[in-house]
Scaffold this active site. Structure first.
Site, short mmCIF file in Angstrom:
data_model
loop_
_atom_site.label_atom_id
_atom_site.label_comp_id
_atom_site.label_asym_id
_atom_site.label_seq_id
_atom_site.Cartn_x
_atom_site.Cartn_y
_atom_site.Cartn_z
N ARG A 146 -12.39 4.98 -4.56
CA ARG A 146 -11.14 5.30 -5.53
C ARG A 146 -11.06 3.98 -6.04
NH1 ARG A 146 -7.63 4.62 0.38
NH2 ARG A 146 -8.28 6.23 1.18
N ASP A 197 -4.28 -0.90 8.41
CA ASP A 197 -3.26 0.42 8.50
C ASP A 197 -2.46 0.35 9.80
OD1 ASP A 197 -4.42 1.78 6.86
OD2 ASP A 197 -5.14 3.51 8.10
N GLU A 210 -2.01 2.30 -6.64
CA GLU A 210 -2.92 1.39 -6.16
C GLU A 210 -3.67 1.04 -7.44
OE1 GLU A 210 -2.21 2.19 -1.11
OE2 GLU A 210 -4.14 2.49 -2.34
N ARG A 254 0.42 -1.32 -0.19
CA ARG A 254 -0.16 0.40 -0.30
C ARG A 254 0.69 1.12 0.69
NH1 ARG A 254 -4.74 1.95 2.54
NH2 ARG A 254 -4.23 3.15 0.76
N TYR A 313 -4.66 5.13 -4.25
CA TYR A 313 -3.50 6.16 -3.98
C TYR A 313 -2.59 6.05 -5.34
CZ TYR A 313 -3.65 6.58 1.29
OH TYR A 313 -4.14 7.15 3.16
N ARG A 327 -5.27 15.83 0.67
CA ARG A 327 -6.99 15.52 0.18
C ARG A 327 -7.58 16.00 1.46
NH1 ARG A 327 -6.04 8.83 2.55
NH2 ARG A 327 -8.60 8.85 3.62
#
Ligand SMILES: *[C@@H]1O[C@H](CO)[C@@H](O)[C@H](O)[C@H]1NC(C)=O
Ligand SMILES: *[C@@H]1O[C@H](CO)[C@@H](O)[C@H](O)[C@H]1NC(C)=O
Ligand SMILES: *[C@@H]1O[C@H](CO)[C@@H](O)[C@H](O)[C@H]1NC(C)=O
Ligand SMILES: *[C@@H]1O[C@H](CO)[C@@H](O)[C@H](O)[C@H]1NC(C)=O
Ligand SMILES: *[C@@H]1O[C@H](CO)[C@@H](O)[C@H](O)[C@H]1NC(C)=O
Ligand SMILES: *[C@@H]1O[C@H](CO)[C@@H](O)[C@H](O)[C@H]1NC(C)=O
Length: 383
Positions: free
Chosen positions: A312, A83, A361, A58, A340, A252
């Site tokens: 996404r 995460d 990604e 990631r 991303y 962002r």
């Protein structure tokens, strides 16, 4: 060449590693202003759950290197894609893998940058972000083009205490113009709503650092609307320098109170301040929200990100000839899931300016996960 090779083949991997040096064509001159981007190749370089017993790759980021190679990096999440899990830094140039050696909560992906004077390549990243009271910001460097890396140095004590400065996936910049010509600037974000966006500065060739501009998040609470046009919550951010020496910082925009779109701030003092009066939202740069890529070269500003305000998906490239005031064109890169992204350009030869490199990604279905793989695309700007 790309069409004769299966993207997943070992041969392609080898080609990829050599590509930055050998695939650069030398057929064009640099007398242009307008661009006409076309995809030359788009290869999956890491696939989650396949390579090296890694559950998920990631947060890709990358930089060119002094020798004219592309260094592709990603947070490789060892046991889960979450995460907070254990991560190592996966590096597509080096044979090294930097393992943080902790079981949990750890090495987030970071920011890469190159000192063209000393031919040193740097990676700044956060360590123990989720499990430690005070996560550390570490900086490591390579003097042999990213083949081997020195021990990371802890620069946390040099930074403003009490805020989390997570170097954003992207690249650091060195000011080419006054004011503060030669200064290094890395954009960092926090995590919880009370933290904001900070610019980390170095005036001595990346030896010592301090926190320059810091912008608190401005919560929009429950009542969103026109009156809250200065509310935002920063996330991953990327600075670029314009020819007048000003810094344009894209972030962002997590709270989406004003719009489901990117926010920008401008600094006219080399990153010491990012006045809230400079905050503007670009309603044409919609986002799900997510991290995105930004790059400036020879009068053209490039943006990469998903072409969706809710999911996404649909990675695209956009370009602007007026510093992002308006966007002159766009190119679809991948029509399925995508998250991303990071973008760079080689800096060694004049013809390098004909190509843009994108690391992103990628998912293999229209919807659902955007983190199945990390793809590397080469884009010809004057095809
Ligand atoms: C950096 O690399 C370039 C070639 O890529 C070389 O010309 C230059 O001398 C190098 N600088 C240092 C300080 O090693
Ligand atoms: C980088 O370029 C220098 C000078 O051309 C060369 O000596 C060195 O081996 C190269 N390093 C790598 C890692 O390719
Ligand atoms: C590069 O890394 C080495 C090893 O950690 C360190 O001694 C040196 O100070 C670093 N240089 C810079 C400019 O950060
Ligand atoms: C949102 O709430 C915070 C704390 O409750 C308050 O300080 C702030 O002024 C509010 N912001 C807006 C835009 O209403
Ligand atoms: C972009 O910004 C530069 C200053 O860095 C300025 O000189 C130029 O006129 C701007 N371009 C447009 C089209 O606004
Ligand atoms: C972005 O999405 C809009 C609306 O769906 C569509 O019209 C446009 O062609 C898309 N552009 C790219 C580059 O994908």
């Amino acid at each position: 060449m790309a069409s004769t090779l299966r993207p997943e083949s070992l041969l392609w991997r080898v080609v990829f590693l050599l590509c930055a040096i050998s695939c650069i064509t030398t057929d064009s001159t640099r007398k242009f202003f307008k661009v006409n981007p076309k995809i030359v190749s788009d290869v999956n370089i890491w696939t989650s759950g396949v390579e090296g017993e890694i559950a998920g790759y990631r947060t890709p980021f990358m930089t060119y290197t002094p020798n004219g190679t592309i260094l592709a990096l990603a947070g490789a999440r060892k046991y889960s894609k979450g995460d907070a899990g254990k991560k190592i830094l996966a590096l597509r140039r080096s044979t090294d893998k930097v393992d943080d050696g902790y079981d949990k909560g750890v090495l987030g992906a970071g920011t890469a940058f190159v000192d063209d004077d000393s031919n040193t390549t740097f990676v700044m990243f956060i360590h123990c972000q989720f499990r430690c009271a005070v996560p550390s910001v570490l900086l490591m460097n390579s003097t042999n083009d990213g083949v081997t890396w020195g021990q990371p140095r802890n620069i946390t004590p040099q930074l403003q205490p009490g805020i989390v400065s997570h170097p954003s996936p992207g690249y650091g910049i060195r000011k080419r113009y006054e004011p503060h010509k030669g200064r290094w600037i890395v954009c960092a974000h926090g995590r919880a709503p009370e933290w904001g966006l900070s610019l980390l500065l170095s005036d001595d060739g990346a030896m010592t650092w301090r926190t320059g501009a810091f912008v608190y998040n401005r919560p929009c609470n429950d009542t969103c609307g026109e009156s809250h046009h200065t509310t935002f919550q920063a996330g991953e951010c990327q600075p670029v320098e314009l020819p007048d020496g000003s810094l344009l910082v894209m972030t962002r925009n997590q709270l989406r109170c004003t719009c489901h779109c990117k926010a920008f701030l401008t600094s006219h003092d080399g990153g010491e301040t990012l006045p809230i009066s400079s905050l503007r939202f670009d309603h044409t740069l919609i986002e799900p929200p997510t991290d995105a890529g930004l790059f400036y070269s020879d009068g053209v500003l490039y943006f990469t990100g998903p072409n969706s305000s809710s999911k996404r998906q649909k990675m695209m490239l956009k370009w602007s000839y007026d510093n992002g005031t308006s966007w002159a064109g766009e190119l679809p890169i991948w029509t399925k899931a995508a998250g991303y992204s990071a973008v760079t350009m080689l800096q060694k030869d004049p013809e390098d300016k004909n190509f843009l490199y994108l690391l992103y990604e990628k998912g293999f279905h229209k919807s659902g996960t955007s983190t199945a793989a990390i793809a590397f695309a080469k884009i010809h700007l004057h095809a």
